[in-house]
Each structure stands twice: as structure tokens, then as C-alpha cells.
Design a protein around this motif. Structure first.
Motif, PDB file in Angstrom:
ATOM      1  N   VAL A  38       0.937 -11.236 -11.718  1.00  0.00           N
ATOM      2  CA  VAL A  38       0.943  -9.810 -11.382  1.00  0.00           C
ATOM      3  C   VAL A  38       2.114  -9.504 -10.446  1.00  0.00           C
ATOM      4  O   VAL A  38       2.325 -10.188  -9.443  1.00  0.00           O
ATOM      5  CB  VAL A  38      -0.391  -9.395 -10.718  1.00  0.00           C
ATOM      6  CG1 VAL A  38      -0.333  -7.939 -10.257  1.00  0.00           C
ATOM      7  CG2 VAL A  38      -1.549  -9.589 -11.689  1.00  0.00           C
ATOM      8  N   HIS A  39       2.909  -8.504 -10.812  1.00  0.00           N
ATOM      9  CA  HIS A  39       4.001  -8.006  -9.979  1.00  0.00           C
ATOM     10  C   HIS A  39       3.785  -6.514  -9.770  1.00  0.00           C
ATOM     11  O   HIS A  39       2.767  -5.958 -10.186  1.00  0.00           O
ATOM     12  CB  HIS A  39       5.355  -8.233 -10.675  1.00  0.00           C
ATOM     13  CG  HIS A  39       5.668  -9.669 -10.932  1.00  0.00           C
ATOM     14  ND1 HIS A  39       6.155 -10.515  -9.963  1.00  0.00           N
ATOM     15  CD2 HIS A  39       5.560 -10.428 -12.063  1.00  0.00           C
ATOM     16  CE1 HIS A  39       6.340 -11.723 -10.480  1.00  0.00           C
ATOM     17  NE2 HIS A  39       5.993 -11.701 -11.753  1.00  0.00           N
ATOM     18  N   SER A  40       4.779  -5.863  -9.167  1.00  0.00           N
ATOM     19  CA  SER A  40       4.741  -4.411  -9.178  1.00  0.00           C
ATOM     20  C   SER A  40       6.136  -3.881  -9.408  1.00  0.00           C
ATOM     21  O   SER A  40       7.116  -4.643  -9.447  1.00  0.00           O
ATOM     22  CB  SER A  40       4.105  -3.839  -7.902  1.00  0.00           C
ATOM     23  OG  SER A  40       5.069  -3.617  -6.911  1.00  0.00           O
ATOM     24  N   LEU A  55      11.717  -2.471  -6.203  1.00  0.00           N
ATOM     25  CA  LEU A  55      11.159  -3.606  -5.483  1.00  0.00           C
ATOM     26  C   LEU A  55       9.788  -3.979  -6.028  1.00  0.00           C
ATOM     27  O   LEU A  55       9.095  -3.157  -6.602  1.00  0.00           O
ATOM     28  CB  LEU A  55      11.010  -3.270  -3.985  1.00  0.00           C
ATOM     29  CG  LEU A  55      12.291  -2.931  -3.227  1.00  0.00           C
ATOM     30  CD1 LEU A  55      11.949  -2.432  -1.831  1.00  0.00           C
ATOM     31  CD2 LEU A  55      13.209  -4.141  -3.168  1.00  0.00           C
ATOM     32  N   CYS A  56       9.420  -5.240  -5.800  1.00  0.00           N
ATOM     33  CA  CYS A  56       8.082  -5.719  -6.143  1.00  0.00           C
ATOM     34  C   CYS A  56       7.235  -5.664  -4.877  1.00  0.00           C
ATOM     35  O   CYS A  56       7.579  -6.258  -3.867  1.00  0.00           O
ATOM     36  CB  CYS A  56       8.161  -7.140  -6.693  1.00  0.00           C
ATOM     37  SG  CYS A  56       6.556  -7.875  -7.065  1.00  0.00           S
ATOM     38  N   ASN A  57       6.144  -4.923  -4.937  1.00  0.00           N
ATOM     39  CA  ASN A  57       5.258  -4.751  -3.772  1.00  0.00           C
ATOM     40  C   ASN A  57       4.053  -5.673  -3.799  1.00  0.00           C
ATOM     41  O   ASN A  57       3.215  -5.611  -2.915  1.00  0.00           O
ATOM     42  CB  ASN A  57       4.720  -3.317  -3.733  1.00  0.00           C
ATOM     43  CG  ASN A  57       5.668  -2.391  -3.015  1.00  0.00           C
ATOM     44  OD1 ASN A  57       6.492  -2.837  -2.222  1.00  0.00           O
ATOM     45  ND2 ASN A  57       5.561  -1.102  -3.290  1.00  0.00           N
ATOM     46  N   GLU A  58       3.980  -6.469  -4.842  1.00  0.00           N
ATOM     47  CA  GLU A  58       2.782  -7.300  -5.020  1.00  0.00           C
ATOM     48  C   GLU A  58       3.189  -8.744  -4.768  1.00  0.00           C
ATOM     49  O   GLU A  58       4.077  -9.261  -5.453  1.00  0.00           O
ATOM     50  CB  GLU A  58       2.281  -7.125  -6.457  1.00  0.00           C
ATOM     51  CG  GLU A  58       0.875  -7.559  -6.720  1.00  0.00           C
ATOM     52  CD  GLU A  58      -0.149  -6.659  -6.031  1.00  0.00           C
ATOM     53  OE1 GLU A  58      -1.196  -7.188  -5.641  1.00  0.00           O
ATOM     54  OE2 GLU A  58       0.119  -5.449  -5.876  1.00  0.00           O
ATOM     55  N   TYR A  59       2.563  -9.399  -3.776  1.00  0.00           N
ATOM     56  CA  TYR A  59       2.973 -10.769  -3.470  1.00  0.00           C
ATOM     57  C   TYR A  59       2.805 -11.646  -4.705  1.00  0.00           C
ATOM     58  O   TYR A  59       1.719 -11.721  -5.284  1.00  0.00           O
ATOM     59  CB  TYR A  59       2.176 -11.361  -2.309  1.00  0.00           C
ATOM     60  CG  TYR A  59       2.682 -12.742  -1.983  1.00  0.00           C
ATOM     61  CD1 TYR A  59       3.880 -12.902  -1.293  1.00  0.00           C
ATOM     62  CD2 TYR A  59       2.026 -13.874  -2.444  1.00  0.00           C
ATOM     63  CE1 TYR A  59       4.391 -14.164  -1.043  1.00  0.00           C
ATOM     64  CE2 TYR A  59       2.524 -15.138  -2.206  1.00  0.00           C
ATOM     65  CZ  TYR A  59       3.714 -15.273  -1.499  1.00  0.00           C
ATOM     66  OH  TYR A  59       4.226 -16.519  -1.271  1.00  0.00           O
ATOM     67  N   CYS A  60       3.917 -12.291  -5.128  1.00  0.00           N
ATOM     68  CA  CYS A  60       3.873 -13.030  -6.387  1.00  0.00           C
ATOM     69  C   CYS A  60       4.400 -14.451  -6.258  1.00  0.00           C
ATOM     70  O   CYS A  60       4.562 -15.139  -7.259  1.00  0.00           O
ATOM     71  CB  CYS A  60       4.661 -12.265  -7.453  1.00  0.00           C
ATOM     72  SG  CYS A  60       6.332 -11.814  -6.946  1.00  0.00           S
ATOM     73  N   GLY A  61       4.677 -14.895  -5.023  1.00  0.00           N
ATOM     74  CA  GLY A  61       5.131 -16.273  -4.850  1.00  0.00           C
ATOM     75  C   GLY A  61       6.264 -16.349  -3.848  1.00  0.00           C
ATOM     76  O   GLY A  61       6.591 -15.366  -3.183  1.00  0.00           O
ATOM     77  N   GLY A  84       9.446 -16.402  -3.978  1.00  0.00           N
ATOM     78  CA  GLY A  84      10.642 -15.562  -4.097  1.00  0.00           C
ATOM     79  C   GLY A  84      10.335 -14.079  -4.097  1.00  0.00           C
ATOM     80  O   GLY A  84      11.218 -13.262  -4.380  1.00  0.00           O
ATOM     81  N   HIS A  85       9.105 -13.735  -3.774  1.00  0.00           N
ATOM     82  CA  HIS A  85       8.647 -12.342  -3.867  1.00  0.00           C
ATOM     83  C   HIS A  85       9.578 -11.358  -3.164  1.00  0.00           C
ATOM     84  O   HIS A  85       9.933 -10.316  -3.724  1.00  0.00           O
ATOM     85  CB  HIS A  85       7.222 -12.241  -3.301  1.00  0.00           C
ATOM     86  CG  HIS A  85       6.824 -10.863  -2.906  1.00  0.00           C
ATOM     87  ND1 HIS A  85       6.572  -9.884  -3.832  1.00  0.00           N
ATOM     88  CD2 HIS A  85       6.659 -10.298  -1.683  1.00  0.00           C
ATOM     89  CE1 HIS A  85       6.251  -8.770  -3.184  1.00  0.00           C
ATOM     90  NE2 HIS A  85       6.296  -8.983  -1.897  1.00  0.00           N
ATOM     91  N   GLN A  86      10.000 -11.684  -1.938  1.00  0.00           N
ATOM     92  CA  GLN A  86      10.788 -10.702  -1.165  1.00  0.00           C
ATOM     93  C   GLN A  86      12.191 -10.507  -1.737  1.00  0.00           C
ATOM     94  O   GLN A  86      12.869  -9.558  -1.364  1.00  0.00           O
ATOM     95  CB  GLN A  86      10.840 -11.084   0.338  1.00  0.00           C
ATOM     96  CG  GLN A  86      11.581 -12.361   0.642  1.00  0.00           C
ATOM     97  CD  GLN A  86      10.662 -13.589   0.586  1.00  0.00           C
ATOM     98  OE1 GLN A  86       9.680 -13.612  -0.151  1.00  0.00           O
ATOM     99  NE2 GLN A  86      10.995 -14.617   1.354  1.00  0.00           N
ATOM    100  N   HIS A  87      12.621 -11.363  -2.666  1.00  0.00           N
ATOM    101  CA  HIS A  87      13.943 -11.202  -3.284  1.00  0.00           C
ATOM    102  C   HIS A  87      13.857 -10.560  -4.670  1.00  0.00           C
ATOM    103  O   HIS A  87      14.866 -10.402  -5.349  1.00  0.00           O
ATOM    104  CB  HIS A  87      14.632 -12.563  -3.406  1.00  0.00           C
ATOM    105  CG  HIS A  87      14.749 -13.277  -2.101  1.00  0.00           C
ATOM    106  ND1 HIS A  87      15.458 -12.766  -1.033  1.00  0.00           N
ATOM    107  CD2 HIS A  87      14.206 -14.449  -1.674  1.00  0.00           C
ATOM    108  CE1 HIS A  87      15.355 -13.594  -0.015  1.00  0.00           C
ATOM    109  NE2 HIS A  87      14.598 -14.620  -0.366  1.00  0.00           N
ATOM    110  N   MET A  88      12.653 -10.225  -5.092  1.00  0.00           N
ATOM    111  CA  MET A  88      12.477  -9.694  -6.432  1.00  0.00           C
ATOM    112  C   MET A  88      12.850  -8.220  -6.464  1.00  0.00           C
ATOM    113  O   MET A  88      12.198  -7.392  -5.845  1.00  0.00           O
ATOM    114  CB  MET A  88      11.014  -9.888  -6.866  1.00  0.00           C
ATOM    115  CG  MET A  88      10.732  -9.381  -8.267  1.00  0.00           C
ATOM    116  SD  MET A  88       9.148  -9.996  -8.884  1.00  0.00           S
ATOM    117  CE  MET A  88       8.998  -9.002 -10.355  1.00  0.00           C
ATOM    118  N   GLN A  89      13.904  -7.895  -7.188  1.00  0.00           N
ATOM    119  CA  GLN A  89      14.349  -6.509  -7.260  1.00  0.00           C
ATOM    120  C   GLN A  89      15.235  -6.268  -8.481  1.00  0.00           C
ATOM    121  O   GLN A  89      15.673  -7.212  -9.145  1.00  0.00           O
ATOM    122  CB  GLN A  89      15.126  -6.125  -5.992  1.00  0.00           C
ATOM    123  CG  GLN A  89      16.278  -7.065  -5.665  1.00  0.00           C
ATOM    124  CD  GLN A  89      17.005  -6.637  -4.385  1.00  0.00           C
ATOM    125  OE1 GLN A  89      18.129  -6.174  -4.464  1.00  0.00           O
ATOM    126  NE2 GLN A  89      16.361  -6.795  -3.245  1.00  0.00           N
TER     127      GLN A  89
HETATM  128 CU1  CUA Z   1       6.963  -9.969  -8.066  1.00  0.00          CU
HETATM  129 CU2  CUA Z   1       6.322  -9.839  -5.791  1.00  0.00          CU
END
Ligand code: CUA
Length: 155
Positions: free
Chosen positions: A100-102, A135-141, A143-148
Motif C-alpha cells: 500500500v502506497h499513497s 509524495l507517498c503519505n503511506e509508510y511503505c518501507g 525508502g518511503h521518504q524518498h518516494m516521489q
Molecule cells: Cu510508498 Cu510510502
């Protein structure tokens, strides 16, 4: 074999009930489509290459409307950049190939959960040119904070 009057009445009642029951089932299936509503926009996350997401990207639907099919994954989006002219309404159809991402565009009301197995939809009209960050607002692992990704809205 001889049936008594009461047996005939009960048999008629039983068959009538069954017919009514099947009719109600049939009408329900018709009213809600062949499948339950939750399955109407499903996609096989293990086989995206054989789905409408085989070639993610933007396509023009009419003069001012675009459809952007995007695949979210750890930790990015495919494609990483899309481009539309200012004034465009973009219908986003997004799925995930893993968890799950956002899909959130800061400064707009776009903030969508992206779940694997589903076509998650939202739309937005871009009235100002510029570079929009997604941006991805859903914690996904890790690398989450770099997901864009980026949306270039051209003048
Ligand atoms: Cu994808 Cu956080």
C-alpha cells in the motif's frame, strides 16, 4: 401417485417461493452488476504487464482531459514524470505493484490511498502552470521518504 389437496397447495407454495427467491437474486445481480462493486475496478497486481497498466503514462481523452495511468511501487512511481498543459483535468488511475502506497499532491486536495489489486481513481484540474511534486503519505518501507514523482504543468 395421488396427492392430497393440502400437499398440492404446499408444493405450489414451495415452488412459488423458490421462483420468487431466484427472481430476487437475479434482480440483485442485475442491479449491482455481475460482480460485487468492490471488484469492479480490480487488477491483478502480479500481472500488471497484461493489464491496462502494461504501458503506464498519459493519454489525451478530449481537448482538456487526460488520463494518467500510474504504477506505484517501493519506492517510486512509473512513470517518474508526467507532463500536461495548464488547464487540463487529469483523471488519475493508479495501482500498486507491491504494498500500500499513497499519491498526494501537496497544495491540492489530491491524497489517495494506492492499494495493490485495485485501480484507485481521482482527478484534478491543474489551473496553474509549474512543477507539482507527488509524495507517498503511506509508510511503505525503508525508502518511503524518498518516494516521489513530478507533474509538469506547462504554460
Ligand atoms: Cu510508498 Cu510510502
Amino acid at each position: 401417485m395421488h396427492l392430497h389437496k393440502y400437499e398440492k397447495i404446499w408444493m405450489t407454495f414451495g415452488i412459488g417461493s423458490l421462483v420468487l427467491f431466484l427472481a430476487v437474486l437475479g434482480v440483485s445481480a442485475f442491479a449491482f452488476g455481475a460482480q460485487p462493486p468492490s471488484h469492479m475496478h480490480s487488477v491483478d497486481s502480479q500481472n500488471l504487464e497484461e493489464s491496462v497498466f502494461s504501458a503506464p503514462g498519459v493519454e489525451q481523452i478530449d481537448e482538456t482531459t487526460y488520463r494518467a495511468r500510474l504504477v506505484a511501487m517501493a519506492f517510486g512511481y512509473d512513470p517518474g514524470t508526467i507532463e500536461v498543459p495548464v488547464g487540463s483535468t487529469v483523471i488519475f488511475e493508479i495501482t500498486s505493484s507491491d504494498v500500500v502506497h499513497s499519491f498526494a499532491i501537496p497544495g491540492t486536495n489530491v491524497n489517495l490511498m494506492v492499494t495493490p489489486g485495485h485501480v484507485n481513481m481521482t482527478e484534478h484540474t491543474f489551473t496553474e502552470p509549474g512543477e507539482y511534486l507527488v509524495l507517498c503519505n503511506e509508510y511503505c518501507g525503508t525508502g518511503h521518504q524518498h518516494m516521489q514523482m513530478k507533474i509538469e504543468v506547462t504554460p
